[in-house]
Design an enzyme around this catalytic site. Structure first.
Site, short mmCIF file in Angstrom:
data_model
loop_
_atom_site.label_atom_id
_atom_site.label_comp_id
_atom_site.label_asym_id
_atom_site.label_seq_id
_atom_site.Cartn_x
_atom_site.Cartn_y
_atom_site.Cartn_z
N ARG A 25 0.42 -1.26 0.22
CA ARG A 25 -0.45 -0.09 0.24
C ARG A 25 1.04 1.13 -0.37
O ARG A 25 0.57 2.29 -0.30
CB ARG A 25 -1.04 -0.22 1.41
N ILE A 51 -6.83 7.87 -1.46
CA ILE A 51 -7.13 6.03 -1.74
C ILE A 51 -8.07 6.55 -0.26
O ILE A 51 -7.27 6.56 1.15
CB ILE A 51 -5.76 6.29 -1.89
N SER A 52 -8.95 5.43 -0.60
CA SER A 52 -9.68 5.51 0.56
C SER A 52 -9.11 4.41 2.07
O SER A 52 -8.25 3.23 1.63
CB SER A 52 -10.74 4.38 -0.13
N GLN A 53 -9.95 4.18 2.84
CA GLN A 53 -8.81 3.69 3.98
C GLN A 53 -9.35 2.28 3.66
O GLN A 53 -10.16 1.69 2.80
CB GLN A 53 -9.83 3.60 5.41
#
Length: 204
Positions: A25, A51-53
């Site tokens: 990530r 960027i989403s969790q």
């Protein structure tokens, strides 16, 4: 991250969990926030996008019910993180990003990291990708005012679409399943918050 944020919140798909463990990530966020890459929060990636969790990415992809032979479309590719996860689960991934700078960076990143079954393009994702349709699964990583008709049209029979729908900063996460006779069935997966889905069939 996987144990606490993903498994700890109920994600059980073993192939998906393996993909989360394999995809780095930190490679998909700006270097200035790389030390926060595995935190339980969205992070900025430039051009006003995020960027989403991790949990939200996992929830959306698990809802797609991915199969190894699937052809997938992602709308709103951002940094390419979700596309990289999807590439470990599907035969072929097509991704569309509206912002040219983000699309270029994501394409270079995916190529450098060896995710060679991802075709990432620049364009209006609300219109889908007719030349590559139909798709077994479509993931929309931005919130729209409604469900874009072109995306429903480009779902194969039995296909699944996961999309946030609602106001600009407050949506419900919906899963749409297309039956063999072309009907679409909707399931509400709960509240989410995404950046706006901009395009001809989204927010203007």
């Amino acid at each position: 991250m996987v144990e606490q944020q993903v498994i700890g919140r109920g994600i059980r798909d073993e192939r998906l969990l393996t993909a989360f463990r394999e995809v780095p990530r930190e490679a998909f966020v700006d270097e200035s926030v790389a030390d926060l890459a595995y935190d339980d929060s969205p992070l900025p990636i430039g051009e006003g996008q995020t960027i989403s969790q991790p949990y939200v990415v996992a929830l959306m992809i698990e809802a797609l019910g991915m199969r190894p032979e699937d052809r997938v479309l992602e709308v709103g590719a951002g940094s390419g993180y979700a596309a990289a996860i999807l590439s470990r689960l599907a035969e072929r991934v097509y991704a569309i990003e509206r912002q040219p700078a983000l699309a270029l960076a994501a394409r270079d990143r995916l190529t450098r990291l060896g995710y060679d079954n991802v075709d990432l393009r620049t364009g209006d994702g609300t219109l889908g990708l007719p030349e590559a349709a139909p798709f077994d699964a479509i993931l929309v990583s931005a919130g729209g005012p409604g469900i874009p008709g072109p995306l429903i049209d480009q779902l194969a029979p039995g296909g699944r679409l996961v999309i946030p729908v609602g106001k600009a900063r407050e949506q419900r996460l919906l899963r749409i399943t297309k039956s063999g006779d072309g009907r679409a069935y909707q399931q509400d997966l709960g509240p989410v918050t995404f950046v706006p889905l901009v395009g001809d069939a989204g927010w203007r």
